[in-house]
Design an enzyme around this catalytic site. Structure first.
Site, short mmCIF file in Angstrom:
data_model
loop_
_atom_site.label_atom_id
_atom_site.label_comp_id
_atom_site.label_asym_id
_atom_site.label_seq_id
_atom_site.Cartn_x
_atom_site.Cartn_y
_atom_site.Cartn_z
N HIS A 69 0.86 -1.19 0.00
CA HIS A 69 0.00 0.00 0.00
C HIS A 69 0.89 1.24 0.00
CE1 HIS A 69 -3.61 -2.37 1.84
NE2 HIS A 69 -3.58 -2.46 0.53
N HIS B 271 -11.03 -10.25 -6.18
CA HIS B 271 -10.76 -8.91 -5.62
C HIS B 271 -10.03 -8.10 -6.69
CE1 HIS B 271 -9.63 -5.81 -2.88
NE2 HIS B 271 -8.54 -6.34 -2.37
N GLU C 261 -8.18 -5.29 -6.27
CA GLU C 261 -6.96 -4.56 -5.92
C GLU C 261 -5.81 -5.10 -6.77
OE1 GLU C 261 -6.20 -4.16 -1.70
OE2 GLU C 261 -4.93 -2.42 -2.05
N ASP D 3 -2.79 -5.95 -6.56
CA ASP D 3 -1.88 -7.05 -6.22
C ASP D 3 -2.46 -8.39 -6.67
OD1 ASP D 3 -3.70 -6.28 -4.17
OD2 ASP D 3 -2.67 -7.55 -2.71
N HIS E 176 -11.55 -6.61 2.21
CA HIS E 176 -11.57 -5.29 2.80
C HIS E 176 -11.96 -4.20 1.82
CE1 HIS E 176 -7.47 -3.89 1.25
NE2 HIS E 176 -7.67 -5.06 0.73
N ASP F 11 -7.90 -11.97 0.35
CA ASP F 11 -7.07 -11.34 1.39
C ASP F 11 -7.34 -11.93 2.79
OD1 ASP F 11 -5.60 -9.55 -0.16
OD2 ASP F 11 -7.12 -7.98 -0.02
N TYR G 74 -1.33 -8.43 9.80
CA TYR G 74 -2.21 -8.21 8.63
C TYR G 74 -3.60 -7.81 9.11
CZ TYR G 74 -3.96 -9.05 3.91
OH TYR G 74 -4.51 -8.89 2.66
N HIS H 60 -2.52 -14.27 -0.11
CA HIS H 60 -1.16 -13.90 0.33
C HIS H 60 -0.67 -14.94 1.32
CE1 HIS H 60 -1.29 -9.83 -1.31
NE2 HIS H 60 -2.45 -9.61 -0.71
#
Ligand code: FEO
Length: 396
Positions: free
Chosen positions: A23, A79, A81, A83, A145, A164, A192, A225
């Site tokens: 981030h 997701h 995001e 990554d 999230h 996540d 995390y 992850h």
């Protein structure tokens, strides 16, 4: 690198040993991370998530060694995001019409990121994708999230792909929870949670109840992850239930900043007072400007009380402690007590400002705080020791 985790499931992700922040520079990742992508083969072939954009060519190159890309029937984007979606553009250039299954919010996010009109197929909780002898069941997880977040569950193998959730920024070639150092694993898992999921704790608790209520057998949890949970996979679900429920350990965390060590001496005197009143409590001190912010947040997450100190500078407080208090406000910690302390030369506003900021961050103020003029003298040190004793007494 690719390896089978089940006869029908191959891990095709990327271990990022070099990653030291996430981030932007917000979250330290001392042990690197991984971006887990999974290829599921039945009568149909499904790719679940991709990897971060800088590894897009490596990802597609490796994937080609595992499968002819044209044989991928469906892509699931749990997701948006980057990554996890960052290699989609490179992949979709090779197989442009392949259906992408995701939530309605993920369509917005993916379009917003990549400005591409891929073959999106919107799914909701309970929708199923038949892939032959097995099914993939979708479970929306909004705000865990991001609004678009989703899990999916593979019948037959009983695997939950949780994205996540239940993940850790943790690199390991061993890749399974039973093969890695348990202290490292749980330290990264709680860090995390503390830094990313704290604001959504109520949703975490409700989502766990919802998923448990589905009564799906879970043989394995594969997050996006870190390592995969195959030995007693529900242990991390139970941990999340604890962490989501106003978690605290028998710990007091003292964070301070100091220009000429006066506020540091106050912090140490407070610690001495706590210890003399309750030797069972863990006391952890952090110099805000010299400590890793994400590690400090993790120790605040564990604490039942937080004591914050800063000298007065230009009628305010030092910037490192101000940054941590601002982050605490965003994370919305619950059920923690607090007090402030600090030195001053002339105007002396720091304790008042710290107290207000602690209150703004949702902590319960249990003491008016201690101010010391210039370098703390014996009376000020004694006041700090008393503060420590009083706080320890109120927490018993
Ligand atoms: Fe690992 Fe929210 O991305």
């Amino acid at each position: 690198m690719a390896f089978k985790i089940r006869d029908s499931i191959t891990w095709v992700g990327k271990i990022d040993w070099e990653l030291r922040s996430f981030h932007g520079e917000e979250l330290s990742t001392h042990r690197g991370s991984s971006y887990n992508s999974y290829l599921v083969r039945d009568e149909k072939t499904v790719l679940i998530d991709t990897v971060w954009g800088p590894f897009n060519r490596e990802f597609v190159r490796n994937l080609k060694q595992v499968i002819d890309l044209k044989k991928i029937d469906f892509i699931i984007a749990n997701h948006a995001e980057t990554d996890h979606s960052g290699s989609l553009p490179e992949l979709m250039r090779e197989i442009p019409g392949t259906p992408v299954y995701c939530t309605a919010n993920a369509v917005k996010s993916l379009r917003g990121h990549y400005h591409e009109d891929w073959n999106f197929n919107v799914v909701k909780t309970g929708d199923k994708l038949n892939i032959g002898s097995k099914e993939l069941i979708f479970i929306e997880a909004p705000m865990l999230h991001w609004p678009d977040s989703m899990f999916c569950y593979l019948t037959g193998d009983n695997v939950l792909f949780s994205n996540d959730a239940f993940g850790q920024h943790y690199s390991s070639e061993r890749m399974y929870n039973d093969l890695v150092d348990q202290c490292e694993l749980f330290q990264e898992a709680i860090k995390y949670y503390a830094n990313i999921l704290t604001p959504f704790s109520m949703l975490v608790g409700n989502k766990i109840k919802e998923v448990v209520g589905l009564k799906l057998p879970v043989d394995m949890i594969c997050p996006s992850h870190g390592i995969m949970w195959r030995k007693d996979p529900l242990q991390i679900v139970n941990k999340y239930s604890e962490w989501a429920n106003n978690y605290q350990e028998n710990q007091i965390t003292i964070i301070y900043d100091s220009m000429w060590n006066g506020t540091r001496r106050m912090a140490e005197a407070i610690a001495e007072g706590i210890k003399s009143a309750d030797s069972s409590v863990a006391i952890k001190l952090f110099h805000a400007a010299r400590s890793d912010k994400a590690d400090v947040i993790t120790e605040i997450f564990k604490a039942k009380a937080v004591l914050a100190g800063s000298p007065t500078v230009n009628r305010g407080i030092l910037s490192a402690i101000a940054g941590i208090l601002e982050e605490m406000k965003g994370l919305g910690f619950k059920n923690k007590k607090a007090a402030a302390f600090g030195t001053y030369g002339w105007s002396g506003e720091s304790v008042k400002i710290l107290t207000e900021k602690l209150k703004d961050a949702g902590l319960e103020i249990i003491h008016d705080g201690v101010r010391a003029n210039w370098n703390p003298d014996k009376a000020s040190i004694d006041a700090c020791i008393s503060l420590g004793k009083e706080v320890a007494g109120k927490l018993k």
